[in-house]
Design a protein around this motif. Structure first.
Motif, PDB file in Angstrom:
ATOM      1  N   ASN A 126       0.821  -1.208   0.000  1.00  0.00           N
ATOM      2  CA  ASN A 126       0.000   0.000   0.000  1.00  0.00           C
ATOM      3  C   ASN A 126       0.859   1.264   0.000  1.00  0.00           C
ATOM      4  N   LEU A 127       1.943   1.264   0.792  1.00  0.00           N
ATOM      5  CA  LEU A 127       2.804   2.442   0.845  1.00  0.00           C
ATOM      6  C   LEU A 127       3.535   2.650  -0.480  1.00  0.00           C
ATOM      7  N   LEU A 128       3.947   1.546  -1.108  1.00  0.00           N
ATOM      8  CA  LEU A 128       4.604   1.665  -2.412  1.00  0.00           C
ATOM      9  C   LEU A 128       3.612   2.155  -3.467  1.00  0.00           C
ATOM     10  N   GLU A 129       2.412   1.626  -3.441  1.00  0.00           N
ATOM     11  CA  GLU A 129       1.367   2.060  -4.363  1.00  0.00           C
ATOM     12  C   GLU A 129       1.074   3.542  -4.178  1.00  0.00           C
ATOM     13  N   ASN A 130       1.020   3.996  -2.925  1.00  0.00           N
ATOM     14  CA  ASN A 130       0.763   5.399  -2.637  1.00  0.00           C
ATOM     15  C   ASN A 130       1.882   6.288  -3.176  1.00  0.00           C
ATOM     16  N   GLN A 154     -10.063   7.697   6.905  1.00  0.00           N
ATOM     17  CA  GLN A 154     -10.779   7.046   5.808  1.00  0.00           C
ATOM     18  C   GLN A 154     -11.126   8.062   4.722  1.00  0.00           C
ATOM     19  N   PHE A 155     -10.983   7.635   3.473  1.00  0.00           N
ATOM     20  CA  PHE A 155     -11.378   8.381   2.274  1.00  0.00           C
ATOM     21  C   PHE A 155     -10.519   9.617   2.009  1.00  0.00           C
ATOM     22  N   TRP A 156      -9.363   9.742   2.694  1.00  0.00           N
ATOM     23  CA  TRP A 156      -8.508  10.901   2.432  1.00  0.00           C
ATOM     24  C   TRP A 156      -7.765  10.695   1.127  1.00  0.00           C
ATOM     25  N   ARG A 157      -7.870  11.680   0.227  1.00  0.00           N
ATOM     26  CA  ARG A 157      -7.169  11.588  -1.053  1.00  0.00           C
ATOM     27  C   ARG A 157      -6.248  12.770  -1.305  1.00  0.00           C
ATOM     28  N   GLY A 210      -6.582   3.065   1.756  1.00  0.00           N
ATOM     29  CA  GLY A 210      -5.298   2.378   1.876  1.00  0.00           C
ATOM     30  C   GLY A 210      -4.483   2.790   3.083  1.00  0.00           C
ATOM     31  N   LEU A 211      -4.301   4.099   3.300  1.00  0.00           N
ATOM     32  CA  LEU A 211      -3.473   4.559   4.413  1.00  0.00           C
ATOM     33  C   LEU A 211      -4.155   4.328   5.754  1.00  0.00           C
ATOM     34  N   PHE A 212      -5.490   4.396   5.780  1.00  0.00           N
ATOM     35  CA  PHE A 212      -6.222   4.058   7.008  1.00  0.00           C
ATOM     36  C   PHE A 212      -5.956   2.606   7.394  1.00  0.00           C
ATOM     37  N   ILE A 213      -5.981   1.719   6.408  1.00  0.00           N
ATOM     38  CA  ILE A 213      -5.726   0.301   6.659  1.00  0.00           C
ATOM     39  C   ILE A 213      -4.284   0.095   7.093  1.00  0.00           C
ATOM     40  N   VAL A 214      -3.338   0.774   6.428  1.00  0.00           N
ATOM     41  CA  VAL A 214      -1.929   0.661   6.805  1.00  0.00           C
ATOM     42  C   VAL A 214      -1.740   1.019   8.278  1.00  0.00           C
ATOM     43  N   LYS A 215      -2.314   2.132   8.710  1.00  0.00           N
ATOM     44  CA  LYS A 215      -2.189   2.553  10.107  1.00  0.00           C
ATOM     45  C   LYS A 215      -2.757   1.499  11.047  1.00  0.00           C
TER      46      LYS A 215
END
Length: 360
Positions: free
Chosen positions: A260-264, A306-309, A321-326
């Motif tokens: 997820n971090l690489l994708e981001n 959640q839903f931050w873009r 993605g980042l919410f899940i990573v955290k």
């Protein structure tokens, strides 16, 4: 002097084993005659009253009205009605001026079964919290609908076309359409997986299955996957500094975090994406850096929501993605933050504690 302590001394009717000011919700207690005998700080903040309301009649100081404008205290009829009543479920009420609160009541009886009401305990919550929850749910529904519609429309279109005109297409054309259907099915699967992850994180049901994990090897595998998918190899750099301790982690979830971090970084950044793995005092730190615009300091606290873009720009993805990573990092007992990378761009840095199979 706290209000709960004051009111305990003022009236023997206000019987509480703890200081009501310690409670996070607003609490107001009325005695057998409807007089206020206790009010905590949270209630004063929510309603705008002060502790001088103690001794006054409840409906005089807090004239709550329902959606139809009815007097809440009157229709509550706290001291009448069925003697088996023990509570009034939470509902939306309004103070003069239109401020909305979520209000519930509990009836304390003596004796407990069928006795007279000797106290009415009213709890208050700010309706803004419910509004935020409703907005979050609406965002979730909107996101899911949007993310599902596009791939499912594609799947439906290609399958309908193949079924209706199978003999008109060459094998190569059929292969292209089936590959598209397969890719869109994978996209739907990823969305459903993300939603399940969010549900597990929010409900505390996320399970960690620990094993010895070679973090640099997992990072190398994620990079190789990106290259195999068509990204240029020179875009990625893996840097390992120092001798790393033995790490007991959930390998699948570490892959998910790194992926997820690489994708981001690839989606939102520019230039070389660098993964730095290094030992820290209590475990391992992993930094994922890009050379893009970075994240403004005032937005750093929002990126894991959640839903931050970012800046209202939609660049694909669900914003989960980042919410899940955290959530995955914290489930391991770790921490994650975002800051400006040494060479510009964003740096997402997470730390994981070294431990044993039974850690956490």
């Amino acid at each position: 002097m706290v209000r709960g302590e004051q009111t305990h001394r003022r009236s023997a009717d206000a019987v509480c084993s703890i200081d009501v000011d310690d409670l996070p919700e607003g609490v107001i207690v009325a005695d057998a005659r409807g007089r206020v005998v206790a009010v905590n700080r949270a209630a004063c903040r929510l309603t705008g009253v002060d502790d001088d309301v103690v001794g006054k009649h409840f409906p005089d100081v807090l004239p709550f009205r329902d959606d139809d404008g009815r007097d809440w205290w009157k229709w509550l009829d706290a001291y009448g009605g069925l003697r088996i009543r023990s509570r009034q479920p939470e509902c939306s009420l309004y103070l003069p001026g239109g401020h909305e609160l979520l209000v519930a009541a509990r009836f304390v009886r003596r004796p407990a079964r069928g006795g007279d009401v000797v106290r009415v305990v009213v709890t208050l919550r700010d309706a803004a919290a419910r509004a935020r929850l409703e907005r979050s749910r609406a965002d979730l529904v909107s996101t899911v609908a949007h993310e599902l519609r596009s791939p499912l429309t594609s799947v439906k279109g290609f399958t309908a076309t193949l079924l209706a005109k199978w003999d008109r297409f060459t094998d190569d054309q059929k292969r292209v359409m089936l590959e598209t259907v397969n890719a869109d099915a994978d996209r739907v699967t990823r969305l459903i997986t993300e939603l399940l992850d969010v549900s597990r994180i929010e409900s505390g049901r996320l399970q960690i299955h620990r094993q010895v994990v070679d973090v640099p090897a997992r990072a190398r595998k994620i990079i190789e996957g990106r290259v195999a998918a068509g990204e240029p190899e020179e875009r990625f750099r893996l840097q390992v500094d120092g001798e790393l301790p033995e790490m007991w982690l959930d390998q699948d979830k570490i892959d998910q975090i790194l992926g997820n971090l690489l994708e981001n970084a690839v989606r939102h950044g520019r230039g070389t994406v660098t993964i730095v793995v290094e030992p820290v005092e209590w475990g391992v730190a992993v930094s994922v850096r890009d050379q893009g615009e970075g994240v403004a300091p005032e937005l750093a606290s929002r990126v894991f929501r959640q839903f931050w873009r970012g800046n209202g720009r939609r660049r694909g993805g669900t914003g989960l993605g980042l919410f899940i990573v955290k959530g995955l990092v914290e489930a391991h007992g770790g921490t994650i933050s975002v800051q400006r990378a040494p060479g510009g761009g964003a740096e997402f840095r997470f730390t994981m504690p070294a431990g044993t199979p039974d850690f956490g």
